[in-house]
Design an enzyme around this catalytic site. Structure first.
Site, PDB file in Angstrom:
ATOM      1  N   SER A   1       2.491 -13.553  -0.085  1.00 19.29           N
ATOM      2  CA  SER A   1       3.372 -14.622   0.421  1.00 19.29           C
ATOM      3  C   SER A   1       3.034 -15.986  -0.163  1.00 19.29           C
ATOM      4  O   SER A   1       3.900 -16.876  -0.201  1.00 19.29           O
ATOM      5  CB  SER A   1       3.229 -14.727   1.945  1.00 19.29           C
ATOM      6  OG  SER A   1       3.514 -13.498   2.553  1.00 19.29           O
TER       7      SER A   1
ATOM      8  N   ARG B   1     -13.925 -10.955  19.270  1.00 18.23           N
ATOM      9  CA  ARG B   1     -13.768 -11.128  20.734  1.00 18.23           C
ATOM     10  C   ARG B   1     -15.006 -10.771  21.542  1.00 18.23           C
ATOM     11  O   ARG B   1     -15.317 -11.426  22.528  1.00 18.23           O
ATOM     12  CB  ARG B   1     -12.631 -10.235  21.254  1.00 18.23           C
ATOM     13  CG  ARG B   1     -11.264 -10.758  20.985  1.00 18.23           C
ATOM     14  CD  ARG B   1     -10.230  -9.791  21.587  1.00 18.23           C
ATOM     15  NE  ARG B   1      -8.928 -10.025  21.015  1.00 18.23           N
ATOM     16  CZ  ARG B   1      -8.039  -9.068  20.752  1.00 18.23           C
ATOM     17  NH1 ARG B   1      -8.317  -7.803  21.035  1.00 18.23           N
ATOM     18  NH2 ARG B   1      -6.872  -9.368  20.227  1.00 18.23           N
TER      19      ARG B   1
ATOM     20  N   SER C   1       6.655  -3.809  19.180  1.00 20.80           N
ATOM     21  CA  SER C   1       6.300  -5.070  18.505  1.00 20.80           C
ATOM     22  C   SER C   1       4.792  -5.317  18.547  1.00 20.80           C
ATOM     23  O   SER C   1       4.272  -6.123  17.773  1.00 20.80           O
ATOM     24  CB  SER C   1       7.046  -6.258  19.118  1.00 20.80           C
ATOM     25  OG  SER C   1       6.724  -6.396  20.482  1.00 20.80           O
TER      26      SER C   1
ATOM     27  N   LYS D   1     -10.849  -1.437  23.800  1.00 16.13           N
ATOM     28  CA  LYS D   1     -10.661  -2.898  23.900  1.00 16.13           C
ATOM     29  C   LYS D   1     -10.322  -3.282  25.335  1.00 16.13           C
ATOM     30  O   LYS D   1     -10.891  -4.220  25.892  1.00 16.13           O
ATOM     31  CB  LYS D   1      -9.523  -3.367  22.981  1.00 16.13           C
ATOM     32  CG  LYS D   1      -9.894  -3.406  21.519  1.00 16.13           C
ATOM     33  CD  LYS D   1      -8.693  -3.878  20.704  1.00 16.13           C
ATOM     34  CE  LYS D   1      -8.844  -3.456  19.261  1.00 16.13           C
ATOM     35  NZ  LYS D   1      -7.604  -3.532  18.510  1.00 16.13           N
TER      36      LYS D   1
ATOM     37  N   ARG E   1       2.192   4.326  23.246  1.00 13.78           N
ATOM     38  CA  ARG E   1       3.248   3.535  22.593  1.00 13.78           C
ATOM     39  C   ARG E   1       4.596   4.134  22.989  1.00 13.78           C
ATOM     40  O   ARG E   1       4.774   5.360  22.917  1.00 13.78           O
ATOM     41  CB  ARG E   1       3.067   3.603  21.066  1.00 13.78           C
ATOM     42  CG  ARG E   1       4.021   2.732  20.290  1.00 13.78           C
ATOM     43  CD  ARG E   1       3.669   1.264  20.304  1.00 13.78           C
ATOM     44  NE  ARG E   1       2.451   0.982  19.555  1.00 13.78           N
ATOM     45  CZ  ARG E   1       1.735  -0.129  19.726  1.00 13.78           C
ATOM     46  NH1 ARG E   1       2.116  -1.052  20.581  1.00 13.78           N
ATOM     47  NH2 ARG E   1       0.638  -0.318  19.030  1.00 13.78           N
TER      48      ARG E   1
ATOM     49  N   ASN F   1       4.002  -9.016  25.203  1.00 15.24           N
ATOM     50  CA  ASN F   1       2.848  -8.791  24.307  1.00 15.24           C
ATOM     51  C   ASN F   1       2.719  -9.803  23.182  1.00 15.24           C
ATOM     52  O   ASN F   1       1.590 -10.130  22.789  1.00 15.24           O
ATOM     53  CB  ASN F   1       2.870  -7.380  23.728  1.00 15.24           C
ATOM     54  CG  ASN F   1       4.184  -7.014  23.097  1.00 15.24           C
ATOM     55  OD1 ASN F   1       5.200  -6.914  23.781  1.00 15.24           O
ATOM     56  ND2 ASN F   1       4.190  -6.830  21.790  1.00 15.24           N
ATOM     57  N   THR F   2       3.820 -10.341  22.642  1.00 15.55           N
ATOM     58  CA  THR F   2       3.619 -11.322  21.559  1.00 15.55           C
ATOM     59  C   THR F   2       3.617 -12.764  22.077  1.00 15.55           C
ATOM     60  O   THR F   2       3.265 -13.675  21.339  1.00 15.55           O
ATOM     61  CB  THR F   2       4.660 -11.184  20.411  1.00 15.55           C
ATOM     62  OG1 THR F   2       5.962 -11.403  20.939  1.00 15.55           O
ATOM     63  CG2 THR F   2       4.583  -9.833  19.736  1.00 15.55           C
TER      64      THR F   2
ATOM     65  N   CYS G   1      -3.327  -7.681  23.715  1.00 11.85           N
ATOM     66  CA  CYS G   1      -2.060  -7.855  24.441  1.00 11.85           C
ATOM     67  C   CYS G   1      -1.945  -6.959  25.680  1.00 11.85           C
ATOM     68  O   CYS G   1      -1.177  -7.276  26.598  1.00 11.85           O
ATOM     69  CB  CYS G   1      -0.894  -7.605  23.497  1.00 11.85           C
ATOM     70  SG  CYS G   1      -1.098  -6.148  22.477  1.00 11.85           S
TER      71      CYS G   1
ATOM     72  N   HIS H   1       4.615  -5.051  27.453  1.00 10.61           N
ATOM     73  CA  HIS H   1       3.743  -3.922  27.777  1.00 10.61           C
ATOM     74  C   HIS H   1       3.763  -3.711  29.290  1.00 10.61           C
ATOM     75  O   HIS H   1       3.463  -4.630  30.060  1.00 10.61           O
ATOM     76  CB  HIS H   1       2.305  -4.205  27.331  1.00 10.61           C
ATOM     77  CG  HIS H   1       2.116  -4.212  25.835  1.00 10.61           C
ATOM     78  ND1 HIS H   1       3.093  -3.850  24.937  1.00 10.61           N
ATOM     79  CD2 HIS H   1       1.009  -4.511  25.083  1.00 10.61           C
ATOM     80  CE1 HIS H   1       2.622  -3.946  23.698  1.00 10.61           C
ATOM     81  NE2 HIS H   1       1.363  -4.342  23.759  1.00 10.61           N
TER      82      HIS H   1
HETATM   83  P1  NAP Z   1       1.524  -8.346  11.250  1.00  9.24           P
HETATM   84  O1  NAP Z   1       2.947  -8.510  11.670  1.00  9.24           O
HETATM   85  O2  NAP Z   1       1.159  -7.148  10.448  1.00  9.24           O
HETATM   86  O3  NAP Z   1       1.068  -9.688  10.452  1.00  9.24           O
HETATM   87  C1  NAP Z   1      -0.157  -9.769   9.781  1.00  9.24           C
HETATM   88  C2  NAP Z   1      -0.338 -11.118   9.108  1.00  9.24           C
HETATM   89  O4  NAP Z   1      -1.580 -11.080   8.361  1.00  9.24           O
HETATM   90  C3  NAP Z   1       0.744 -11.495   8.102  1.00  9.24           C
HETATM   91  O5  NAP Z   1       0.970 -12.890   8.118  1.00  9.24           O
HETATM   92  C4  NAP Z   1       0.131 -11.088   6.762  1.00  9.24           C
HETATM   93  O6  NAP Z   1       0.629 -11.820   5.671  1.00  9.24           O
HETATM   94  C5  NAP Z   1      -1.314 -11.459   6.992  1.00  9.24           C
HETATM   95  N1  NAP Z   1      -2.209 -10.711   6.084  1.00  9.24           N
HETATM   96  C6  NAP Z   1      -2.237  -9.376   5.856  1.00  9.24           C
HETATM   97  N2  NAP Z   1      -3.177  -9.082   4.914  1.00  9.24           N
HETATM   98  C7  NAP Z   1      -3.727 -10.262   4.532  1.00  9.24           C
HETATM   99  C8  NAP Z   1      -4.730 -10.641   3.586  1.00  9.24           C
HETATM  100  N3  NAP Z   1      -5.352  -9.720   2.829  1.00  9.24           N
HETATM  101  N4  NAP Z   1      -5.053 -11.946   3.470  1.00  9.24           N
HETATM  102  C9  NAP Z   1      -4.426 -12.889   4.235  1.00  9.24           C
HETATM  103  N5  NAP Z   1      -3.444 -12.600   5.123  1.00  9.24           N
HETATM  104  C10 NAP Z   1      -3.110 -11.298   5.291  1.00  9.24           C
HETATM  105  O7  NAP Z   1       0.547  -8.312  12.518  1.00  9.24           O
HETATM  106  P2  NAP Z   1       0.746  -8.998  13.982  1.00  9.24           P
HETATM  107  O8  NAP Z   1       1.339  -8.035  14.933  1.00  9.24           O
HETATM  108  O9  NAP Z   1       1.356 -10.341  13.802  1.00  9.24           O
HETATM  109  O10 NAP Z   1      -0.792  -9.131  14.428  1.00  9.24           O
HETATM  110  C11 NAP Z   1      -1.652 -10.113  13.885  1.00  9.24           C
HETATM  111  C12 NAP Z   1      -2.994 -10.051  14.590  1.00  9.24           C
HETATM  112  O11 NAP Z   1      -2.806 -10.317  15.985  1.00  9.24           O
HETATM  113  C13 NAP Z   1      -3.640  -8.666  14.502  1.00  9.24           C
HETATM  114  O12 NAP Z   1      -5.040  -8.814  14.374  1.00  9.24           O
HETATM  115  C14 NAP Z   1      -3.263  -8.012  15.818  1.00  9.24           C
HETATM  116  O13 NAP Z   1      -4.176  -7.029  16.214  1.00  9.24           O
HETATM  117  C15 NAP Z   1      -3.268  -9.209  16.762  1.00  9.24           C
HETATM  118  N6  NAP Z   1      -2.397  -9.091  17.939  1.00  9.24           N
HETATM  119  C16 NAP Z   1      -1.104  -8.639  17.830  1.00  9.24           C
HETATM  120  C17 NAP Z   1      -0.304  -8.560  18.983  1.00  9.24           C
HETATM  121  C18 NAP Z   1       1.128  -8.086  18.967  1.00  9.24           C
HETATM  122  O14 NAP Z   1       1.715  -7.897  20.062  1.00  9.24           O
HETATM  123  N7  NAP Z   1       1.764  -7.875  17.800  1.00  9.24           N
HETATM  124  C19 NAP Z   1      -0.829  -8.955  20.194  1.00  9.24           C
HETATM  125  C20 NAP Z   1      -2.141  -9.424  20.276  1.00  9.24           C
HETATM  126  C21 NAP Z   1      -2.903  -9.487  19.130  1.00  9.24           C
HETATM  127  P3  NAP Z   1       1.753 -11.196   4.639  1.00  9.24           P
HETATM  128  O15 NAP Z   1       3.064 -11.288   5.363  1.00  9.24           O
HETATM  129  O16 NAP Z   1       1.687 -12.128   3.469  1.00  9.24           O
HETATM  130  O17 NAP Z   1       1.355  -9.799   4.320  1.00  9.24           O
END
Ligand code: NAP
Length: 353
Positions: A40, A113, A182, A208, A238, A330-331, A152, A245
């Site tokens: 990106s 964490r 999501s 977790k 899921r 969750n988000t 989440c 959730h």
């Molecule tokens: P996601 O949609 O897969 O987004 C991941 C992000 O990380 C994207 O911006 C991606 O950028 C970036 N990324 C991936 N590989 C990378 C690299 N090598 N170097 C730098 N940036 C990189 O995941 P998400 O659901 O948003 O979750 C993000 C984090 O929050 C995770 O650790 C997850 O466990 C946690 N989380 C998620 C939720 C939920 O409900 N979704 C809730 C609580 C916590 P690109 O677009 O450029 O690949």
């Protein structure tokens, strides 16, 4: 009041998009810097991001450049306060690098964490745990810091448990989740795996929920958190729901209580974010519904702008003592909204001065 410039590490993902959306018109924070992977980097946010929220991408974010997740001058001036929603494969290293370089990293990822000197925070539940950062900076020799919010699934459970732990003490907790797609990020779970199906395994999730709940409800003593002394068992699944959730929870308490006592404890629950009127704080952190078939993600997930835990179906449990349903976005409350509220608490406590 001059707004504080902030950035996002992992701005293009599911949680990153929520940050961008929640930061639009935030009264204290101004989004100024974005970073994601090298896929990106070098593009504008509009070019790099596959926007998946119903509300439109904020105009102010569209033209912002996406940088690589590297400290130093490559991205121009990087704000001191960074929200982080990085893939957990890279979050551990990247967050540390930024904290070492003097940034305050408010993270969603699980990597740090459970470290003893890292606050795992829900501002309504354990705001005093923020004090762990003093030891963190001293022992690691960092100018910055890392503060985390829970998984989440943990957040809705811990919010629902905190008032009843305070009032009656907890002995045992059994939780079965039905988690939205999501929660797996974007593009997430393949359609052919989830359509018409329930997947009874989410890697690492049950551990977790069990460990984080005990840390969140633990007591800070001598600069360390003593985990809660109750047992937690989690089953995580899921399901084909977009956001929200759902959790079936059974509890055994240390002292005598009735269904009405539990409901009263939840309804009167208010804490520091409500007292201080932090911008992202829900007026009612816990909402108890009376209808026999609520909460439901479809109708209740956006209660209090997605920041409340919605509880319903509170009744006696013949195995433990009481059982109920809890729902949390969750988000929002499980990710970006939680981190935003953590940063607001930190600002109100003087950690961002
Ligand atoms: P996601 O949609 O897969 O987004 C991941 C992000 O990380 C994207 O911006 C991606 O950028 C970036 N990324 C991936 N590989 C990378 C690299 N090598 N170097 C730098 N940036 C990189 O995941 P998400 O659901 O948003 O979750 C993000 C984090 O929050 C995770 O650790 C997850 O466990 C946690 N989380 C998620 C939720 C939920 O409900 N979704 C809730 C609580 C916590 P690109 O677009 O450029 O690949």
């Amino acid at each position: 009041m001059n707004k504080l410039e902030v950035g996002i590490l992992g701005a293009t993902g599911m949680v990153g998009q929520r940050f961008v959306s929640l930061l639009e018109n935030h009264p204290w924070f101004e989004l100024a810097w974005l970073a994601a992977s090298d896929r990106s980097a070098g593009k504008t946010y509009a070019e790099a991001c596959s926007w998946r929220l119903r509300e439109p991408m904020p105009e102010s974010a569209r033209r912002l450049a996406v940088h690589e997740c590297q400290t130093g001058a490559q991205g121009g001036k990087i704000p001191q306060l960074l929200f982080a929603s990085l893939d957990s494969k890279v979050a551990g290293e990247v967050e540390q690098e930024f904290a070492r370089a003097g940034h305050v990293v408010v993270s969603n990822s699980s990597n740090h964490r459970m470290e003893p000197d890292v606050p795992l925070l829900i501002p309504e539940v354990n705001p005093d745990h923020l004090a762990l950062v003093t030891a963190q900076r001293r022992e690691r020799g960092w100018k910055g810091m890392i503060v985390t919010n829970p998984n989440c699934t943990t957040v809705g459970l811990a919010m629902s448990l905190a008032p009843i732990e305070q009032a009656f003490g907890l002995e045992k907790v059994l939780m079965t989740s039905m988690q939205a797609v999501s929660g797996a990020g974007y593009p997430g779970v393949p359609t052919l795996d989830i359509l018409g199906n329930v997947i009874p395994h989410i890697a690492g999730e049950e551990e977790k929920v069990e460990q984080e709940t005990q840390k969140l409800l633990g007591k800070l003593s001598d600069g360390r958190v003593r985990p809660g002394d109750f047992a937690v068992s989690a089953h995580c699944n899921r399901v084909l729901v977009e956001d929200g959730h759902m959790e079936s929870v059974s509890v055994a308490l240390k002292s005598k209580a009735s269904v009405e006592d539990l409901i009263a404890a939840w309804r009167k629950f208010r804490a520091l974010p409500q007292e201080r009127r932090l911008p992202s704080a829900p007026a009612h952190p816990i909402v108890v519904r009376e209808e026999k078939d609520r909460p439901q993600p479809k109708f209740d997930v956006n209660t209090e702008r997605g920041m409340a835990t919605v509880i319903g179906r509170v009744r006696p449990c013949p195995v433990l003592q009481f059982k109920y349903m809890a729902l949390s976005h969750n988000t929002i409350r499980g990710a970006a909204g939680a981190a935003l509220l953590n940063a607001e608490l930190m600002k109100s406590e003087g950690y961002l001065d």
